[in-house]
Scaffold this active site. Sequence first.
Site, PDB file in Angstrom:
ATOM      1  N   TYR A  72       0.835  -1.198   0.000  1.00  0.00           N
ATOM      2  CA  TYR A  72       0.000   0.000   0.000  1.00  0.00           C
ATOM      3  C   TYR A  72       0.871   1.250   0.000  1.00  0.00           C
ATOM      4  CZ  TYR A  72      -3.390   3.401   1.880  1.00  0.00           C
ATOM      5  OH  TYR A  72      -4.189   4.496   2.091  1.00  0.00           O
TER       6      TYR A  72
ATOM      7  N   LYS B 193       0.905   4.231  -2.847  1.00  0.00           N
ATOM      8  CA  LYS B 193       0.519   5.606  -2.551  1.00  0.00           C
ATOM      9  C   LYS B 193       1.674   6.577  -2.764  1.00  0.00           C
ATOM     10  CE  LYS B 193      -3.822   5.172  -1.555  1.00  0.00           C
ATOM     11  NZ  LYS B 193      -4.861   5.801  -2.399  1.00  0.00           N
TER      12      LYS B 193
END
Length: 208
Positions: A116, A120
């Site tokens: 993640y 991002k």
Amino acid sequence: MVRVPHVLVYGGAGALGRSIVSTFKANNWNTSKQKFSDGEFKDFKFDTIICTSGGWAGGNIKDENVIKNTEDMWTSSVQPAVLSSHLASKHLNESGLLALVGAAGVLEPNPDMIGYAIAKNAIHYLILSLAKPSGGLPNGATVIGLLPQTLDTENNRKYMPADQSHTWTPLNDLSNKVFDWSSQTTSRPKSGSLVKIVTNNKKTEYQY
């Protein structure tokens, strides 16, 4: 005839996307929800393009699913952001707004959700790159990153500790802010801003 502004929301079926679509509709904007089809728009121009597509996966580098999780994050978050940005390069008005969703929680190293965090941070890099003069966006267009800590969604209510709910950002608060930035160009953060969204005791600040 009064021109009606138009917003495109990529990922409009998710919780944040639905909230943004509802807010813009309530303020009499034309709304489009797309996965992606460049040719479909031809010479059409949007005033705002927002990518809310995303997901979440935990686990550090030892996790057996780290490769799959990283691929999933790339597919659900990075590819839509790149596609939305490409669409903006051709179909965003010169005074338009492109907003992509990053994450405040990955501004510092976070090994417990490595896939993640990688995804991002790739989006953050994309935003900073698009803001450069050679970034490819129309002249005068603004690109910003929306970096929430935790959004107040049904899934987060289900899986996050309830005693942290005072730090969750209400969806309508963020949606209204994005609408304001779309409608009033002078109130926007400067292009390339990574806007950290911080909520405490139900009061939200936008730091940039």
